[in-house]
Motif scaffolding. Structure first.
Motif, mmCIF file in Angstrom:
data_model
loop_
_atom_site.group_PDB
_atom_site.id
_atom_site.type_symbol
_atom_site.label_atom_id
_atom_site.label_comp_id
_atom_site.label_asym_id
_atom_site.label_seq_id
_atom_site.Cartn_x
_atom_site.Cartn_y
_atom_site.Cartn_z
ATOM 1 N N UNK A 10 6.758 33.104 123.030
ATOM 2 C CA UNK A 10 6.543 32.380 124.116
ATOM 3 C C UNK A 10 7.390 33.005 125.381
ATOM 4 N N UNK A 11 8.737 33.444 125.074
ATOM 5 C CA UNK A 11 9.631 34.131 126.189
ATOM 6 C C UNK A 11 8.933 35.353 126.430
ATOM 7 N N UNK A 12 8.495 36.188 125.460
ATOM 8 C CA UNK A 12 8.052 37.467 125.936
ATOM 9 C C UNK A 12 6.612 37.308 126.693
ATOM 10 N N UNK A 13 5.913 36.468 126.331
ATOM 11 C CA UNK A 13 4.664 36.146 127.359
ATOM 12 C C UNK A 13 5.167 35.869 128.882
ATOM 13 N N UNK A 14 6.169 34.847 128.859
ATOM 14 C CA UNK A 14 6.466 34.249 129.929
ATOM 15 C C UNK A 14 7.374 35.827 130.819
ATOM 16 N N UNK A 15 8.019 36.388 129.924
ATOM 17 C CA UNK A 15 8.842 37.403 130.735
ATOM 18 C C UNK A 15 8.140 38.143 131.271
ATOM 19 N N UNK A 16 7.005 38.970 130.487
ATOM 20 C CA UNK A 16 6.229 40.100 130.923
ATOM 21 C C UNK A 16 5.043 39.518 132.088
ATOM 22 N N UNK A 17 4.885 38.226 132.002
ATOM 23 C CA UNK A 17 3.961 37.814 133.057
ATOM 24 C C UNK A 17 4.529 37.889 134.522
ATOM 25 N N UNK A 18 6.029 37.301 134.349
ATOM 26 C CA UNK A 18 6.784 37.170 135.688
ATOM 27 C C UNK A 18 7.001 38.562 136.009
ATOM 28 N N UNK A 19 7.204 39.590 135.177
ATOM 29 C CA UNK A 19 7.774 40.878 135.601
ATOM 30 C C UNK A 19 6.670 41.721 136.260
ATOM 31 N N UNK A 20 5.198 41.403 135.670
ATOM 32 C CA UNK A 20 4.171 42.086 136.309
ATOM 33 C C UNK A 20 3.730 41.704 137.620
ATOM 34 N N UNK A 21 4.020 40.275 137.940
ATOM 35 C CA UNK A 21 3.762 39.687 139.196
ATOM 36 C C UNK A 21 4.777 39.560 140.164
ATOM 37 N N UNK A 22 5.967 39.280 139.720
ATOM 38 C CA UNK A 22 7.132 38.844 140.618
ATOM 39 C C UNK A 22 8.159 39.395 140.332
ATOM 40 N N UNK A 23 8.648 40.504 139.984
ATOM 41 C CA UNK A 23 9.839 40.993 139.252
ATOM 42 C C UNK A 23 10.995 40.167 139.570
ATOM 43 N N UNK A 24 11.191 39.669 141.124
ATOM 44 C CA UNK A 24 12.451 39.054 141.653
ATOM 45 C C UNK A 24 12.551 37.578 140.988
ATOM 46 N N UNK A 25 11.554 37.114 140.585
ATOM 47 C CA UNK A 25 11.511 35.672 139.876
ATOM 48 C C UNK A 25 12.066 35.850 138.440
ATOM 49 N N UNK A 26 12.489 36.915 138.028
ATOM 50 C CA UNK A 26 13.035 37.040 136.598
ATOM 51 C C UNK A 26 14.555 36.473 136.600
ATOM 52 N N UNK A 27 15.265 36.358 137.834
ATOM 53 C CA UNK A 27 16.616 35.975 137.707
ATOM 54 C C UNK A 27 16.899 34.812 136.961
ATOM 55 N N UNK A 28 15.852 33.604 137.074
ATOM 56 C CA UNK A 28 16.398 32.400 136.315
ATOM 57 C C UNK A 28 16.267 32.668 134.636
ATOM 58 N N UNK A 29 15.873 33.378 134.199
ATOM 59 C CA UNK A 29 15.967 33.582 132.678
ATOM 60 C C UNK A 29 17.001 34.335 132.244
ATOM 61 N N UNK A 30 18.055 34.783 132.950
ATOM 62 C CA UNK A 30 19.291 35.378 132.612
ATOM 63 C C UNK A 30 20.213 34.586 133.291
ATOM 64 N N UNK A 31 21.385 34.719 132.453
ATOM 65 C CA UNK A 31 22.916 33.870 132.677
ATOM 66 C C UNK A 31 23.742 34.993 133.671
ATOM 67 N N UNK A 32 24.997 34.252 134.082
ATOM 68 C CA UNK A 32 25.762 34.975 134.802
ATOM 69 C C UNK A 32 26.519 35.945 134.065
ATOM 70 N N UNK A 33 26.786 35.896 132.644
ATOM 71 C CA UNK A 33 27.285 36.703 131.614
ATOM 72 C C UNK A 33 26.281 37.609 131.033
ATOM 73 N N UNK A 34 25.088 37.730 131.453
ATOM 74 C CA UNK A 34 24.018 38.250 130.727
ATOM 75 C C UNK A 34 24.262 39.779 131.079
ATOM 76 N N UNK A 35 23.862 40.550 129.886
ATOM 77 C CA UNK A 35 23.674 42.099 130.279
ATOM 78 C C UNK A 35 22.454 42.843 129.941
ATOM 79 N N UNK A 36 21.960 43.793 131.011
ATOM 80 C CA UNK A 36 20.808 44.583 130.792
ATOM 81 C C UNK A 36 21.408 45.924 130.799
#
Length: 124
Positions: A10-36
């Protein structure tokens, strides 16, 4: 299906759907200590990660998931996700192969967020 598998898919479906349509909308899926780690370059915190992803040099993108393997992390009630797939960028007809690993952590509100994200194109 195991609960961790369902959470991961479910996370992957949500993540890639947001990535493909509105990359700026990915911020809420991460936390302040998250690392990419994106192609060897590291970014920490939701704002820095979202800024990096939004600044990628293409207009259109579409992810096609080929495999999504998930494991539980019982010590933190987390989920480790390994994704392989194809990336269609702009009008290029040749897909790019990619691999991505997510570690989802259970947050204080009981919902999952992406603690770790590692992305690589499979070129070579």
């Amino acid at each position: 299906m195991a609960a961790f598998q369902q959470v991961g898919e479910q996370f992957c479906q949500q993540y890639y759907q947001i990535f493909d349509t509105n990359r700026a909308g990915l911020a809420p899926l991460y936390g302040e200590q998250s690392m990419l780690t994106f192609e060897g370059e590291q970014f920490q915190g939701a704002a820095a990660i979202a800024q990096k992803l939004a600044s990628l040099p293409f207009q259109k993108v579409r992810h096609q998931i080929v495999k999504c393997d998930c494991h539980p992390n019982p010590s933190e009630n987390g989920v480790i996700i390994f994704v392989t797939g194809n990336l269609m960028v702009d009008d290029n007809q040749n897909p790019l192969k990619f691999a991505q690993v997510f570690y989802l952590k259970n947050g204080p509100t009981g919902s999952y967020f992406c603690q770790n994200d590692l992305f690589r194109l499979n070129i070579g």
